[in-house]
Design an enzyme around this catalytic site. Structure first.
Site, PDB file in Angstrom:
ATOM      1  NE  ARG A  46      -2.571  -1.258   3.573  1.00 57.87           N
ATOM      2  CZ  ARG A  46      -2.701  -2.421   4.270  1.00 57.87           C
ATOM      3  NH1 ARG A  46      -3.113  -3.349   3.437  1.00 57.87           N
ATOM      4  NH2 ARG A  46      -2.202  -2.524   5.365  1.00 57.87           N
ATOM      5  CE  LYS A 136     -13.972  10.470   1.087  1.00 57.30           C
ATOM      6  NZ  LYS A 136     -13.767   9.645  -0.002  1.00 57.30           N
ATOM      7  CD  GLU A 177     -17.465  11.312  -1.071  1.00 56.65           C
ATOM      8  OE1 GLU A 177     -16.622  11.005  -0.152  1.00 56.65           O
ATOM      9  OE2 GLU A 177     -17.804  10.334  -2.225  1.00 56.65           O
ATOM     10  CE  LYS A 219     -15.236  12.392  -3.322  1.00 57.54           C
ATOM     11  NZ  LYS A 219     -13.866  11.817  -3.310  1.00 57.54           N
TER      12      LYS A 219
HETATM   13  P1  13P Z   1     -14.597   7.170  -6.856  1.00 57.99           P
HETATM   14  O1  13P Z   1     -14.249   8.369  -7.774  1.00 57.99           O
HETATM   15  O2  13P Z   1     -13.774   5.895  -7.161  1.00 57.99           O
HETATM   16  O3  13P Z   1     -15.962   7.084  -6.688  1.00 57.99           O
HETATM   17  O4  13P Z   1     -13.816   7.605  -5.407  1.00 57.99           O
HETATM   18  C1  13P Z   1     -14.209   8.875  -4.947  1.00 57.99           C
HETATM   19  C2  13P Z   1     -14.337   8.939  -3.465  1.00 57.99           C
HETATM   20  O5  13P Z   1     -13.347   9.124  -2.661  1.00 57.99           O
HETATM   21  C3  13P Z   1     -15.369   7.909  -2.773  1.00 57.99           C
HETATM   22  O6  13P Z   1     -15.534   8.545  -1.343  1.00 57.99           O
END
Ligand code: 13P
Length: 333
Positions: A46, A136, A177, A219
């Site tokens: 990772r 986030k 998000e 987001k």
């Molecule tokens: P994806 O663009 O693969 O959907 O991932 C964005 C993300 O951070 C989801 O939390």
């Protein structure tokens, strides 16, 4: 809370031609991605993979910031520098995912509530001290015949606002998000309706809890038909539905909307972002915070054995999405 600094960071994250690299996959998610390309997921693999991404030469021209996972923010690169220092060398702003995942919501089969508020103030203070500048939190909403329920949307909107208020208290810009998933057979209209209701609730909660909109980024998913919906949508359909949903719900005080890719192909995500940026009236920056749509080709190339090929693939996707920010992406790219 230094409001001016947070507002400046939010604007920097959505600077023209730049977007965010989401590299905050949790342990189980990165394991799944690695499995797809035949790589075992260990602390070492990772770290090596993410170091490959973050040291891509020239990435700074197209990427403003990177969202890290808790493990990554504590890891050291090959030369002993912290991952935050590695990002700093390219002028990339470090961010951190701070939720503890979407868990089954009691009493609401098939729906999820994101956890992680307990102890969040202390964790945010530590992340700020480590050098993170933004955060986030992801809520996962699952469309279905009777879903998402209003109770589920409300619970998630409330948690998103709690997270945002705590982040700003710690001087960190929250990336709020709410993701309405694209899995399922729902129509584009159902996806739009669920997202619109969720965004109404999110902005009401943000207001109720005193969150400063100028220091927030949204987001969110683009509005799409479900992956197994018999009626798929054109780029124009997606742009119209997405524009309509955002106009109805997102206050112009919000500096930027950064889309997630959500399982769309990398090229499709870029085409949609490009078409959205060709719209005449946009009160917000329309940018990206892609995970898979930026990383998928890079992961495959890296797994085939070459750091340079992985970096070239990432740089290519980043450049395409940067062009899309100006509505200047072409298929020939
Ligand atoms: P994806 O663009 O693969 O959907 O991932 C964005 C993300 O951070 C989801 O939390």
């Amino acid at each position: 809370m230094n409001t001016a600094a947070m507002e400046a960071t939010a604007l920097e994250l959505v600077a023209p031609g730049k977007g965010i690299l989401a590299a905050d996959e949790s342990g189980p998610t990165i394991e799944q991605r690695f499995k797809g390309v035949g790589i075992a997921s260990t602390g070492d693999t990772r770290r090596a993979y993410r170091e490959m991404l973050f040291t891509t030469p020239g990435l700074w021209a197209f990427i403003s910031g990177v969202i890290l996972y808790d493990e990554t923010i504590r890891q050291k690169s090959t030369d002993g520098a912290s991952m935050i220092e590695v990002l700093g060398r390219q002028g990339l702003i470090p961010g951190i995912k701070v939720d503890r995942g979407a868990k089954a919501m009691a009493g609401f089969p098939g729906e999820k509530i994101t956890e992680g508020l307990d102890g969040l103030r202390e964790r945010l203070a530590e992340y700020a001290q480590l050098g993170a500048r933004f955060t986030k939190w992801r809520a996962v909403l699952t469309p279905g015949p009777q879903r998402p329920t209003r109770t589920n949307l409300q619970a998630n909107a409330h948690a998103l606002a709690r997270f945002a208020a705590l982040s700003q208290e710690a001087g960190l810009v929250p990336v709020v998000e709410p993701e309405v998933l694209m899995d399922g057979d729902h129509s584009i209209a159902q996806h739009g309706a669920a997202t619109e209701t969720m965004l109404q609730l999110v902005f009401r909660e943000l207001a109720e809890q005193g969150v400063r909109l100028e220091a927030v980024l949204l987001k969110v998913n683009m509005i799409l038909p479900g992956t197994t919906c018999p009626e798929q949508a054109s780029v124009t359909d997606v742009v119209q539905a997405t524009e309509r949903c955002l106009w109805h719900t997102v206050p112009p005080a919000v500096p930027g909307i950064v889309f997630l890719s959500g399982g769309q192909t990398d090229v499709r995500s870029t085409e949609h972002l490009d078409a959205l940026n060709r719209l005449e009236h946009k009160p917000w920056e329309l940018s990206f915070s892609f995970g898979r749509a930026l990383q998928a080709p890079a992961l495959r190339a890296w797994a085939d054995g070459s750091v340079a090929a992985g970096q070239a693939a990432l740089l290519h996707r980043a450049r395409c999405n940067s062009a899309a920010r100006f509505g200047q992406y072409t298929a020939g790219m």
